[in-house]
Enzyme design. Structure first.
Site, mmCIF file in Angstrom:
data_model
loop_
_atom_site.group_PDB
_atom_site.id
_atom_site.type_symbol
_atom_site.label_atom_id
_atom_site.label_comp_id
_atom_site.label_asym_id
_atom_site.label_seq_id
_atom_site.Cartn_x
_atom_site.Cartn_y
_atom_site.Cartn_z
ATOM 1 N N CYS A 1 -13.115 -2.278 5.777
ATOM 2 C CA CYS A 1 -12.417 -2.384 4.662
ATOM 3 C C CYS A 1 -13.518 -1.590 3.572
ATOM 4 O O CYS A 1 -14.720 -2.217 3.483
ATOM 5 C CB CYS A 1 -11.775 -3.397 4.025
ATOM 6 S SG CYS A 1 -10.966 -3.525 2.775
ATOM 7 N N CYS B 1 -7.244 1.475 1.514
ATOM 8 C CA CYS B 1 -7.724 0.717 0.425
ATOM 9 C C CYS B 1 -9.229 0.925 -0.261
ATOM 10 O O CYS B 1 -10.265 1.038 0.819
ATOM 11 C CB CYS B 1 -7.921 -0.842 1.034
ATOM 12 S SG CYS B 1 -6.407 -1.442 1.646
ATOM 13 N N CYS C 1 1.832 -0.519 -4.985
ATOM 14 C CA CYS C 1 0.528 -1.360 -4.060
ATOM 15 C C CYS C 1 -0.421 -1.489 -5.148
ATOM 16 O O CYS C 1 -0.910 -0.475 -5.913
ATOM 17 C CB CYS C 1 0.041 -0.579 -2.953
ATOM 18 S SG CYS C 1 -1.403 -1.399 -2.317
ATOM 19 N N GLU D 1 -7.566 0.668 -8.239
ATOM 20 C CA GLU D 1 -6.554 1.686 -7.392
ATOM 21 C C GLU D 1 -5.314 1.052 -7.275
ATOM 22 O O GLU D 1 -5.152 -0.166 -7.242
ATOM 23 C CB GLU D 1 -6.981 1.715 -6.191
ATOM 24 C CG GLU D 1 -8.235 2.789 -5.931
ATOM 25 C CD GLU D 1 -8.657 2.949 -4.312
ATOM 26 O OE1 GLU D 1 -9.738 3.148 -4.064
ATOM 27 O OE2 GLU D 1 -7.618 3.005 -3.522
ATOM 28 N N CYS E 1 -14.252 -6.896 -3.898
ATOM 29 C CA CYS E 1 -13.836 -7.904 -3.168
ATOM 30 C C CYS E 1 -15.192 -8.669 -2.364
ATOM 31 O O CYS E 1 -15.934 -7.709 -2.378
ATOM 32 C CB CYS E 1 -12.966 -7.462 -2.078
ATOM 33 S SG CYS E 1 -12.280 -8.683 -0.893
ATOM 34 N N CYS F 1 -14.452 -7.767 4.894
ATOM 35 C CA CYS F 1 -13.856 -7.349 6.301
ATOM 36 C C CYS F 1 -14.721 -6.043 6.595
ATOM 37 O O CYS F 1 -14.832 -5.235 5.945
ATOM 38 C CB CYS F 1 -12.263 -7.248 6.136
ATOM 39 S SG CYS F 1 -11.436 -8.712 5.729
HETATM 40 N N1 SAH Z 1 -7.310 -9.107 0.838
HETATM 41 C C1 SAH Z 1 -5.937 -8.820 1.391
HETATM 42 C C2 SAH Z 1 -5.380 -7.555 0.711
HETATM 43 C C3 SAH Z 1 -6.071 -6.518 0.674
HETATM 44 S S1 SAH Z 1 -6.120 -5.382 2.092
HETATM 45 C C4 SAH Z 1 -6.080 -9.134 2.919
HETATM 46 O O1 SAH Z 1 -7.150 -9.109 3.378
HETATM 47 O O2 SAH Z 1 -4.991 -9.076 3.407
HETATM 48 C C5 SAH Z 1 -4.578 -4.958 2.687
HETATM 49 C C6 SAH Z 1 -4.622 -4.981 4.104
HETATM 50 O O3 SAH Z 1 -4.983 -3.659 4.492
HETATM 51 C C7 SAH Z 1 -5.175 -5.774 4.895
HETATM 52 O O4 SAH Z 1 -4.576 -6.163 5.946
HETATM 53 C C8 SAH Z 1 -6.579 -5.307 5.152
HETATM 54 O O5 SAH Z 1 -6.899 -5.999 6.237
HETATM 55 C C9 SAH Z 1 -6.039 -3.754 5.442
HETATM 56 N N2 SAH Z 1 -7.026 -2.880 5.567
HETATM 57 C C10 SAH Z 1 -8.110 -2.837 4.760
HETATM 58 N N3 SAH Z 1 -8.812 -1.568 4.928
HETATM 59 C C11 SAH Z 1 -8.333 -1.215 6.082
HETATM 60 C C12 SAH Z 1 -8.598 0.252 6.921
HETATM 61 N N4 SAH Z 1 -9.719 0.933 6.615
HETATM 62 N N5 SAH Z 1 -7.701 0.415 8.058
HETATM 63 C C13 SAH Z 1 -6.658 -0.367 8.264
HETATM 64 N N6 SAH Z 1 -6.254 -1.391 7.430
HETATM 65 C C14 SAH Z 1 -6.996 -1.860 6.481
#
Ligand code: SAH
Length: 348
Positions: A120, A334, A106, A93, A113, A117
């Site tokens: 995510c 994301c 972006c 994406e 990944c 987290c």
């Molecule tokens: N792996 C990297 C970059 C990808 S995610 C990282 O962890 O920073 C980019 C940002 O979006 C990160 O801060 C991540 O924690 C956040 N993110 C991912 N899913 C999310 C969600 N459902 N709501 C809010 N932030 C989210």
């Protein structure tokens, strides 16, 4: 044998390739310009090269394509989301956000990944594979061609952990900012990491001018562990020290991203702990009301509580913004578009 991925060669690597083909060095400049400025998708477009040379290039090299699988245009704000299919069928994406200062894209750094987290969507199916440098560049090139306008800013905040794909990511930064290519200023590039400590320290040594964004999401080691498995590996104190090191080495102010999750990290104590942790640092906190995904039950705080959280931090003289929600009508968070697409293909 697989053909070589010509768009992943830096300018100087391409010069070496051209030399090994017995061609004059200036040919490398011509090819690089076709690939990285004119964004050619076929060797036959390279009309200042002889037909014979184009044929030889086509025998040894390929210009790997990203195929547009889906495009969503927001009705709420100037945001578009793209799903690209890579040559091996993996999906990634990318998101375009138009701002008054320019077009920001972006991009994803991996297909899937493995960081896990909890909130995510990108991590649910695990990591498929790293993206090559050309696949990261290709996302920008395809968007720029689709909209017919220049891309001026990049955020590496799509699917994947860029520092888990370190070498390809670093090469991408060099190539996209190279004055032989799109020449996007490194100061207009932000890369977000979940905090892989040795890689943050290594990045600090690379002499770059990109902005580092750290996904913090917890006001203490214990709270961070609840949301981010990577915190099992690296203590928060080590992560913060590595970010400070990045600032010292580069002079670039670090951004701390904090996804607000109702009842988990949005309390008064969290705000106070964050202020203690980051007060006095030259930094910026970006609050992101968590984007709810259907696989998880995390909810964002209401607008009033989000504003109160921000005010508490400001009270401690911390620079803080609330991330403007963009594209919430188009699978904005994301990995959501990729997941929906993959799920619907499995159902068919
Ligand atoms: N792996 C990297 C970059 C990808 S995610 C990282 O962890 O920073 C980019 C940002 O979006 C990160 O801060 C991540 O924690 C956040 N993110 C991912 N899913 C999310 C969600 N459902 N709501 C809010 N932030 C989210």
């Amino acid at each position: 044998m697989d053909k070589k991925d010509i768009c992943s060669y830096t300018y100087s690597e391409l010069q070496d390739e051209v030399k090994s083909l017995g061609e004059k060095p200036f040919r490398a400049g011509q090819i690089y310009e076709w690939l990285h400025v004119k964004l050619a998708e076929d060797f036959d477009e390279m009309t200042n090269l002889s037909k014979d040379f184009r044929r030889r290039l086509g025998e040894e090299y390929e210009i790997r394509r990203l195929t547009l699988a889906e495009r969503q245009i927001s009705k709420k704000d100037p945001t578009e989301k793209y799903l690209f299919e890579l040559q091996d069928g993996n999906l990634v994406e990318s998101v375009l956000m138009r701002y008054s200062y320019g077009n920001s894209v972006c991009i994803s750094s991996q297909a899937g990944c493995r960081m896990g987290c909890r909130f995510c969507a990108s991590t649910i199916g695990g990591l498929a594979r790293n993206l090559s440098t050309s696949e990261m560049l290709g996302q920008i090139y395809r968007v720029q061609k689709l909209i017919g306008e220049r891309v001026s800013n990049i955020v590496v905040m799509g699917t994947g952990e860029p520092l888990d794909n370190y070498d390809n990511f670093l090469k991408f930064i060099h190539m996209v900012s190279d004055d032989h290519g799109l020449h996007i200023s490194q100061r207009n590039i932000t890369a977000s990491t979940c905090g892989i400590v040795p890689a943050v320290r290594r990045l600090a040594e690379e002499g770059l001018q990109i902005t580092l964004a750290l996904s913090l999401h917890g006001s203490s080691q214990e709270k961070r562990r609840l949301l981010m498995p990577v915190a099992e590996k690296y203590e928060l104190s080590e992560v913060l020290a590595a970010c400070e090191y990045y600032f010292q080495k580069t002079g670039r102010r670090v951004t701390y991203e904090y996804s607000l999750v109702q009842g988990i990290n949005d309390t008064d104590e969290d705000a106070a702990a964050l202020a203690r942790m980051l007060g006095g640092r030259n930094c910026h906190i970006n609050l992101i009301p968590v984007n709810q995904i259907k696989e998880r039950n995390f909810q964002k705080p209401c607008r009033k509580n989000t504003l109160e959280f921000k005010n508490k931090l400001e009270h401690h003289k911390i620079n803080v913004t609330i991330r403007r929600e963009r594209g919430s009508d188009i699978d904005g968070a994301c990995g959501q578009l990729r997941r929906r697409h993959t799920a619907s293909q499995k159902e068919n």
